[in-house]
Design an enzyme around this catalytic site. Structure first.
Site, short mmCIF file in Angstrom:
data_model
loop_
_atom_site.label_atom_id
_atom_site.label_comp_id
_atom_site.label_asym_id
_atom_site.label_seq_id
_atom_site.Cartn_x
_atom_site.Cartn_y
_atom_site.Cartn_z
N HIS A 39 -15.96 8.47 -26.80
CA HIS A 39 -15.20 9.50 -27.64
C HIS A 39 -15.03 9.12 -29.12
O HIS A 39 -15.00 7.77 -29.53
CB HIS A 39 -13.69 9.55 -27.05
CG HIS A 39 -13.53 10.81 -26.03
ND1 HIS A 39 -12.81 11.82 -26.14
CD2 HIS A 39 -14.11 10.81 -24.99
CE1 HIS A 39 -12.92 12.65 -25.07
NE2 HIS A 39 -13.77 11.82 -24.25
N GLU A 108 -17.85 17.55 -26.28
CA GLU A 108 -16.28 18.27 -26.64
C GLU A 108 -15.95 18.31 -28.04
O GLU A 108 -16.30 17.23 -28.84
CB GLU A 108 -15.27 16.94 -25.82
CG GLU A 108 -15.31 16.94 -24.44
CD GLU A 108 -14.78 15.82 -23.70
OE1 GLU A 108 -14.61 16.02 -22.34
OE2 GLU A 108 -14.08 15.07 -24.37
C1 LIG Z 1 -17.83 23.86 -20.59
C2 LIG Z 1 -18.65 23.77 -19.16
O1 LIG Z 1 -19.92 23.15 -19.56
P1 LIG Z 1 -20.71 22.05 -18.57
O2 LIG Z 1 -22.17 21.90 -19.43
O3 LIG Z 1 -20.87 22.70 -17.32
O4 LIG Z 1 -19.95 20.90 -18.80
C3 LIG Z 1 -19.76 20.42 -19.97
C4 LIG Z 1 -19.19 18.84 -20.01
O5 LIG Z 1 -20.14 18.03 -19.35
C5 LIG Z 1 -19.23 18.31 -21.28
O6 LIG Z 1 -18.02 18.95 -22.09
C6 LIG Z 1 -18.72 16.77 -21.37
O7 LIG Z 1 -19.16 16.18 -22.59
C7 LIG Z 1 -17.41 16.44 -20.90
N1 LIG Z 1 -17.18 14.98 -20.77
C8 LIG Z 1 -17.09 14.61 -19.44
C9 LIG Z 1 -17.87 15.19 -18.49
C10 LIG Z 1 -17.75 14.55 -17.04
O8 LIG Z 1 -18.44 15.33 -16.10
C11 LIG Z 1 -17.42 13.31 -16.74
C12 LIG Z 1 -16.75 12.63 -17.97
C13 LIG Z 1 -16.53 13.05 -19.21
C14 LIG Z 1 -15.98 12.48 -20.26
C15 LIG Z 1 -16.52 12.72 -21.40
C16 LIG Z 1 -16.96 14.12 -21.64
N2 LIG Z 1 -17.59 14.30 -23.02
C17 LIG Z 1 -17.45 13.58 -24.30
O9 LIG Z 1 -18.20 13.89 -25.23
N3 LIG Z 1 -17.24 12.33 -23.68
C18 LIG Z 1 -16.67 11.79 -22.63
O10 LIG Z 1 -16.34 10.76 -22.52
C19 LIG Z 1 -18.73 25.04 -18.39
O11 LIG Z 1 -17.54 25.61 -18.13
N4 LIG Z 1 -19.93 25.57 -18.56
C20 LIG Z 1 -19.99 26.92 -17.72
C21 LIG Z 1 -20.39 28.00 -18.62
C22 LIG Z 1 -19.34 28.07 -19.71
C23 LIG Z 1 -19.37 29.14 -20.70
O12 LIG Z 1 -20.56 29.30 -21.17
N5 LIG Z 1 -18.47 30.09 -21.06
C24 LIG Z 1 -18.67 30.77 -22.22
C25 LIG Z 1 -18.47 32.27 -21.68
C26 LIG Z 1 -19.26 32.59 -20.66
C27 LIG Z 1 -19.16 34.09 -20.13
O13 LIG Z 1 -17.98 34.45 -20.40
O14 LIG Z 1 -20.08 34.53 -19.39
C28 LIG Z 1 -17.35 30.40 -23.23
O15 LIG Z 1 -16.67 29.94 -22.67
O16 LIG Z 1 -17.66 31.07 -24.29
C29 LIG Z 1 -21.28 26.81 -16.77
O17 LIG Z 1 -21.48 27.54 -15.69
O18 LIG Z 1 -22.03 25.92 -16.92
C1 LIG Z 2 -11.77 18.61 -17.83
C2 LIG Z 2 -11.67 16.95 -18.08
C3 LIG Z 2 -12.82 16.44 -18.74
C4 LIG Z 2 -12.48 15.19 -19.50
C5 LIG Z 2 -13.54 14.53 -20.07
C6 LIG Z 2 -13.37 13.46 -20.80
O1 LIG Z 2 -13.37 13.43 -21.85
C7 LIG Z 2 -12.22 12.25 -20.47
C8 LIG Z 2 -12.63 10.99 -20.77
#
Ligand SMILES: C[C@H](OP(=O)(O)OC[C@@H](O)[C@@H](O)[C@@H](O)CN1c2cc(O)ccc2Cc2c1[nH]c(=O)[nH]c2=O)C(=O)N[C@@H](CCC(=O)N[C@@H](CCC(=O)O)C(=O)O)C(=O)O
Ligand SMILES: CCCCCC(=O)CC
Length: 330
Positions: A39, A108
């Protein structure tokens, strides 16, 4: 697949030296792996930290003997260049063979916006992540300089001189159905977070396996890893409040909107009802209750746990696993 129990040493919640001491203790207790958040800004403001994960990983690998260590997760597309992410983890894996992994995801706002001002939409960030993984794998695998012009990233006769003997295992984060499918297609293993057991069983894991099969891979050889926070204390209400630091992650708008000021995230976190914390995180008074909580997610298909320790007494929260680990490992 054998269940693995990992310890999430949070660099947002603890000072880096304290997270290092927790890691050493967790290895002695018998955890299989250690994971660190990557982060820039943290998910809370009061008493928070936000150490750089790769610098910390080098120290953690040197201070431990055999535990596997990975980020959880690194976003390789905006504040970081994917070639530099590939180089960092190749270097660490050459120095510590078999012990280093990397997890990637679409990012994020709190980590990207404060230092770049950029925040593309979810589909664009997912697309960028897929291309970043291609770039990373090209550099890891090629024995010749690589030239590549993608939609987002460019390589011009780029060659990685310091490589490990084997490839860095790559966990790909999928939270939504599309993300989970991409994880199956482009990752070696699934990483996920903040999902109820029913969602994991009916959506996340089937989508991940569908993606893996479409890419010609055998899903039974791929791990289902998940970050889950836990708090254990003899006083149940104290255990629940221990998890409050991470309550912002239970507010869906944090992912949709460009929220990147930790004070604002904290305002949302403090409004989350304690019942929501009980439902989504693990709150326990003793080892027996922790075992039951882990079993709930094992039944949903999780086989690699990255357990974030939010217990009021952190060492108690680690030592209790002397009893928990033998009971939940197959
Ligand atoms: C937002 C979702 O996207 P998705 O690709 O599935 O997941 C995103 C996450 O992987 C990242 O945000 C990740 O970086 C978060 N993260 C993290 C994740 C994890 O599994 C374990 C630990 C961590 C800790 C961590 C994270 N990030 C960091 O930078 N640093 C960290 O330490 C999602 O919901 N995707 C959906 C589609 C959503 C979408 O497109 N929505 C649109 C509207 C769509 C519509 O209405 O049709 C919108 O919101 O505008 C999906 O299906 O994939
Ligand atoms: C929905 C929770 C996602 C948290 C990801 C994260 O950045 C925690 C370290």
């Amino acid at each position: 697949m054998k269940t693995q129990i990992g310890y999430f040493a949070s660099l947002e919640q603890y000072r880096p030296m304290d997270a290092l001491e927790q890691t050493i203790r967790a290895e002695k207790v018998g955890f299989d792996s250690v994971w660190a958040d990557d982060h820039f800004h943290p998910w809370y403001h009061d008493n928070a930290q936000s150490a750089q994960a790769w610098a910390w990983m080098g120290a953690a690998l040197q201070a431990t003997k055999k535990v596997f260590i990975s980020t959880c997760i690194t976003c390789p597309i905006i504040r970081y260049n994917p070639a530099i992410v590939a180089q960092t983890f190749a270097t660490l894996r050459q120095m510590y063979p078999g012990r280093v992994g990397v997890a990637v995801g679409a990012g994020e706002a709190m980590n990207e916006v404060p230092v770049t001002g950029e925040w593309p939409s979810v589909p664009v960030r997912q697309d960028m992540t897929v291309e970043a993984v291609k770039v990373m794998r090209m550099l890891w695998e090629s024995d010749k300089p690589v030239t590549f012009k993608g939609d987002y990233f460019t390589l011009d006769k780029a060659f990685m001189y310091t490589k490990p003997d084997d490839e860095v295992p790559l966990y790909f984060s999928g939270m939504g159905p599309k993300g989970a499918k991409l994880a199956g297609m482009y990752g070696d293993h699934l990483m996920t977070v903040a999902a109820a057991p029913s969602t994991l069983k009916n959506v996340t894991i089937p989508k991940f396996e569908e993606g893996a099969r479409e890419a010609g891979k055998d899903p039974s050889k791929m791990e289902h890893a998940m970050l889950i926070w836990y708090s254990v204390d003899p006083d149940y209400n104290k255990a629940v409040e221990g998890n409050r630091f991470w309550a912002g992650c239970l507010v869906p708008s944090m992912f949709k909107y460009k929220v990147y000021d930790p004070k604002e995230v904290q305002l949302h976190a403090n409004l989350v009802h304690c019942d929501t914390i009980k439902e989504n995180y693990m709150c326990a008074t003793d080892a027996e209750e922790m075992i039951k909580e882990i079993e709930r997610f094992k039944e949903a298909g999780i086989n690699h746990f990255c357990l974030g320790n939010s217990s009021p007494d952190v060492n108690f929260g680690i030592d209790i696993f002397k009893e928990v680990i033998p009971a939940v490992r197959d």
